[in-house]
Design a protein around this motif. Structure first.
Motif, PDB file in Angstrom:
ATOM      1  N   LYS A 102       0.852  -1.189   0.000  1.00 45.33           N
ATOM      2  CA  LYS A 102       0.000   0.000   0.000  1.00 45.33           C
ATOM      3  C   LYS A 102       0.892   1.245   0.000  1.00 45.33           C
ATOM      4  N   LEU A 103       0.806   2.024  -1.074  1.00 44.45           N
ATOM      5  CA  LEU A 103       1.648   3.205  -1.229  1.00 44.45           C
ATOM      6  C   LEU A 103       1.424   4.220  -0.103  1.00 44.45           C
ATOM      7  N   GLU A 104       0.185   4.467   0.242  1.00 44.26           N
ATOM      8  CA  GLU A 104      -0.128   5.438   1.296  1.00 44.26           C
ATOM      9  C   GLU A 104       0.519   5.030   2.622  1.00 44.26           C
ATOM     10  N   GLN A 105       0.465   3.740   2.921  1.00 38.50           N
ATOM     11  CA  GLN A 105       1.039   3.251   4.167  1.00 38.50           C
ATOM     12  C   GLN A 105       2.570   3.288   4.127  1.00 38.50           C
ATOM     13  N   LEU A 106       3.127   3.016   2.953  1.00 42.72           N
ATOM     14  CA  LEU A 106       4.589   3.134   2.809  1.00 42.72           C
ATOM     15  C   LEU A 106       5.022   4.571   3.095  1.00 42.72           C
ATOM     16  N   ASN A 107       4.256   5.517   2.580  1.00 43.78           N
ATOM     17  CA  ASN A 107       4.569   6.926   2.813  1.00 43.78           C
ATOM     18  C   ASN A 107       4.463   7.283   4.295  1.00 43.78           C
TER      19      ASN A 107
END
Length: 167
Positions: free
Chosen positions: A118-123
């Protein structure tokens, strides 16, 4: 990184404890600020019992001996500061390595549109790492001003947290 979790947690807790000591003992903090002043005072006082800063006579024994004793206490503050610097530097180095890996994951996600991560969570995770990295530049300042990172290493490197937030 999960394997190194205990090392991270131990170092972070040790650092936080040391910062707590220095913060509670405001005298320690003062000594580190006044070290140069004490040293200059010792040199400038010589055999006179007159304060080189304000010109007043010192009537409580030897001013030079008093300043020498105060200067010795700065060594305790210096030792604690050196420990803080060593621990925070080690933490920052490790965090920056992890940040680099997470950043590469973010780039890979964008480039290959990886759906597992999940890109948002990686960020968000990257932001947490960044907050630790920043705090390690000036740990005492961050600790005193209550800007210490909200999420502990214990939680950040817990496998369930990583699985829930990133995968």
């Amino acid at each position: 990184y999960i394997k190194e979790k205990d090392e991270f947690v131990s170092k972070a807790e040790g650092l936080k404890s040391l910062l707590g000591e220095v913060t509670k003992e405001s005298e320690l903090k003062q000594y580190s600020l006044y070290k140069k002043l004490f040293e200059a005072g010792i040199t400038l006082t010589g055999d006179l019992n007159v304060c080189p800063l304000c010109g007043r006579e010192w009537n409580k024994g030897s001013l030079k001996d008093y300043l020498i004793e105060k200067n010795k206490k700065t060594e305790v503050a210096k030792e604690k500061q050196e420990k803080i610097d060593a621990i925070s530097s080690a933490i920052k180095s490790k965090v920056d390595l992890i940040k680099k890996d997470v950043f590469n994951l973010i780039l890979a996600h964008k480039q290959f549109n990886i759906q597992i991560v999940k890109l948002e969570q990686l960020n968000i995770f990257y932001g947490l790492l960044d907050s630790w990295s920043e705090a390690m530049l000036k740990p005492l300042e961050y600790f005193e001003s209550k800007k210490w990172p909200d999420v502990s290493f214990d939680k950040m490197f817990d496998s369930s947290f990583l699985e829930e937030t990133i995968i």
